[in-house]
Design a protein around this motif. Structure first.
Motif, PDB file in Angstrom:
ATOM      1  N   THR A  99      -7.005  12.627 -12.214  1.00 51.97           N
ATOM      2  CA  THR A  99      -7.387  11.224 -12.002  1.00 51.97           C
ATOM      3  C   THR A  99      -7.272  10.851 -10.530  1.00 51.97           C
ATOM      4  OG1 THR A  99      -6.701  10.615 -14.231  1.00 51.97           O
ATOM      5  CG2 THR A  99      -6.844   8.831 -12.625  1.00 51.97           C
ATOM      6  N   GLN A 100      -6.188  11.256  -9.885  1.00 53.85           N
ATOM      7  CA  GLN A 100      -6.016  10.971  -8.459  1.00 53.85           C
ATOM      8  C   GLN A 100      -7.096  11.666  -7.630  1.00 53.85           C
ATOM      9  OE1 GLN A 100      -2.010  12.393  -8.027  1.00 53.85           O
ATOM     10  NE2 GLN A 100      -1.103  10.393  -8.489  1.00 53.85           N
ATOM     11  N   LEU A 101      -7.434  12.913  -7.987  1.00 60.16           N
ATOM     12  CA  LEU A 101      -8.480  13.632  -7.262  1.00 60.16           C
ATOM     13  C   LEU A 101      -9.818  12.915  -7.414  1.00 60.16           C
ATOM     14  CD1 LEU A 101      -9.222  16.068  -5.527  1.00 60.16           C
ATOM     15  CD2 LEU A 101      -9.620  17.340  -7.656  1.00 60.16           C
ATOM     16  N   GLN A 102     -10.107  12.435  -8.610  1.00 59.64           N
ATOM     17  CA  GLN A 102     -11.351  11.686  -8.817  1.00 59.64           C
ATOM     18  C   GLN A 102     -11.339  10.377  -8.025  1.00 59.64           C
ATOM     19  OE1 GLN A 102     -14.194  12.838 -10.094  1.00 59.64           O
ATOM     20  NE2 GLN A 102     -12.999  14.733 -10.229  1.00 59.64           N
ATOM     21  N   MET A 130       0.838  -1.185   0.000  1.00 54.78           N
ATOM     22  CA  MET A 130       0.000   0.000   0.000  1.00 54.78           C
ATOM     23  C   MET A 130       0.880   1.244   0.000  1.00 54.78           C
ATOM     24  SD  MET A 130      -3.220  -0.904   2.515  1.00 54.78           S
ATOM     25  CE  MET A 130      -2.437  -1.928   3.743  1.00 54.78           C
ATOM     26  N   ASN A 131       0.469   2.225  -0.790  1.00 53.13           N
ATOM     27  CA  ASN A 131       1.195   3.482  -0.800  1.00 53.13           C
ATOM     28  C   ASN A 131       0.236   4.659  -0.917  1.00 53.13           C
ATOM     29  OD1 ASN A 131       0.767   2.747  -3.637  1.00 53.13           O
ATOM     30  ND2 ASN A 131       1.972   4.555  -4.085  1.00 53.13           N
ATOM     31  N   VAL A 132       0.594   5.748  -0.216  1.00 55.10           N
ATOM     32  CA  VAL A 132      -0.210   6.962  -0.219  1.00 55.10           C
ATOM     33  C   VAL A 132       0.395   7.956  -1.192  1.00 55.10           C
ATOM     34  CG1 VAL A 132      -1.084   8.880   1.164  1.00 55.10           C
ATOM     35  CG2 VAL A 132      -0.868   6.614   2.185  1.00 55.10           C
ATOM     36  N   VAL A 133      -0.465   8.586  -1.964  1.00 57.93           N
ATOM     37  CA  VAL A 133      -0.048   9.594  -2.930  1.00 57.93           C
ATOM     38  C   VAL A 133      -0.720  10.912  -2.566  1.00 57.93           C
ATOM     39  CG1 VAL A 133      -0.205  10.276  -5.357  1.00 57.93           C
ATOM     40  CG2 VAL A 133       0.238   7.899  -4.766  1.00 57.93           C
ATOM     41  N   LYS A 134       0.073  11.984  -2.512  1.00 57.65           N
ATOM     42  CA  LYS A 134      -0.518  13.316  -2.412  1.00 57.65           C
ATOM     43  C   LYS A 134      -1.030  13.647  -3.811  1.00 57.65           C
ATOM     44  CE  LYS A 134       0.341  18.096  -1.300  1.00 57.65           C
ATOM     45  NZ  LYS A 134       1.185  19.074  -1.945  1.00 57.65           N
ATOM     46  N   VAL A 135      -2.286  13.962  -3.912  1.00 60.37           N
ATOM     47  CA  VAL A 135      -2.937  14.156  -5.201  1.00 60.37           C
ATOM     48  C   VAL A 135      -2.252  15.264  -6.003  1.00 60.37           C
ATOM     49  CG1 VAL A 135      -5.077  14.977  -6.285  1.00 60.37           C
ATOM     50  CG2 VAL A 135      -5.157  13.231  -4.482  1.00 60.37           C
ATOM     51  N   SER A 136      -1.912  14.913  -7.251  1.00 57.03           N
ATOM     52  CA  SER A 136      -1.304  15.895  -8.155  1.00 57.03           C
ATOM     53  C   SER A 136      -1.916  15.843  -9.548  1.00 57.03           C
ATOM     54  CB  SER A 136       0.213  15.676  -8.239  1.00 57.03           C
ATOM     55  OG  SER A 136       0.494  14.391  -8.781  1.00 57.03           O
ATOM     56  N   THR A 137      -2.867  14.940  -9.764  1.00 59.94           N
ATOM     57  CA  THR A 137      -3.523  14.839 -11.077  1.00 59.94           C
ATOM     58  C   THR A 137      -5.036  14.788 -10.886  1.00 59.94           C
ATOM     59  OG1 THR A 137      -3.648  12.410 -11.166  1.00 59.94           O
ATOM     60  CG2 THR A 137      -1.578  13.435 -11.934  1.00 59.94           C
TER      61      THR A 137
END
Length: 141
Positions: free
Chosen positions: A10-13, A1-8
């Motif tokens: 697609t990630q926000l959706q 599992m990995n956490v991404v700070k939203v930058s796109t």
């Protein structure tokens, strides 16, 4: 599992889709309360497991404190440590931003989860979207 700070987008959706499943569909929070005016002014985070989004959270600064909001994990992934991973990533982000006090409004059933992470209840119970909550805080170093 990995956490991404939203930058796109697609990630926000991905974040919005998870929040919709947990808060709107599962907990019956009205959509117009879930997606609010603070979205553009917040940092969003998504937890992925093998490329599939399974959790989300939101962070913003309010009155000099870091405010953690909208922490959620899909029902099939609860109990896996996913929530702790999301919280850790947001706390790391807060530290990097120079924030030392974190605040969140916890649904009362989730208070033991946040207490295990070092948060302390600092308010009486109140209703948010018809759900009982208490405010909690933590000092990070």
């Amino acid at each position: 599992m990995n956490v991404v700070k939203v930058s796109t987008e697609t990630q926000l959706q991905d974040a919005y889709n998870i929040r919709n499943k947990v808060f709107v569909e599962e907990q019956k929070v009205p959509y117009e309360l879930e997606i609010d005016e603070f979205e553009p002014h917040s940092d969003h985070f998504v937890l992925y497991s093998e490329g599939t989004p399974i959790g989300a959270g939101r962070f913003r600064v309010l009155d000099g404190k870091g405010k953690i909001e909208r922490i959620c994990v899909l029902s099939l992934n609860r109990g896996s440590g996913a929530g702790k991973i999301i919280m850790g990533a947001i706390e790391d982000h807060a530290k990097e931003s120079g924030i030392v006090i974190l605040k969140l409004n916890a649904q009362t059933y989730a208070i033991p989860f946040y207490e295990k992470l070092g948060y302390t209840v600092v308010s009486d119970e109140f209703l948010d979207a018809g759900i009982p909550h208490k405010t909690m805080e933590k000092i990070i170093t």
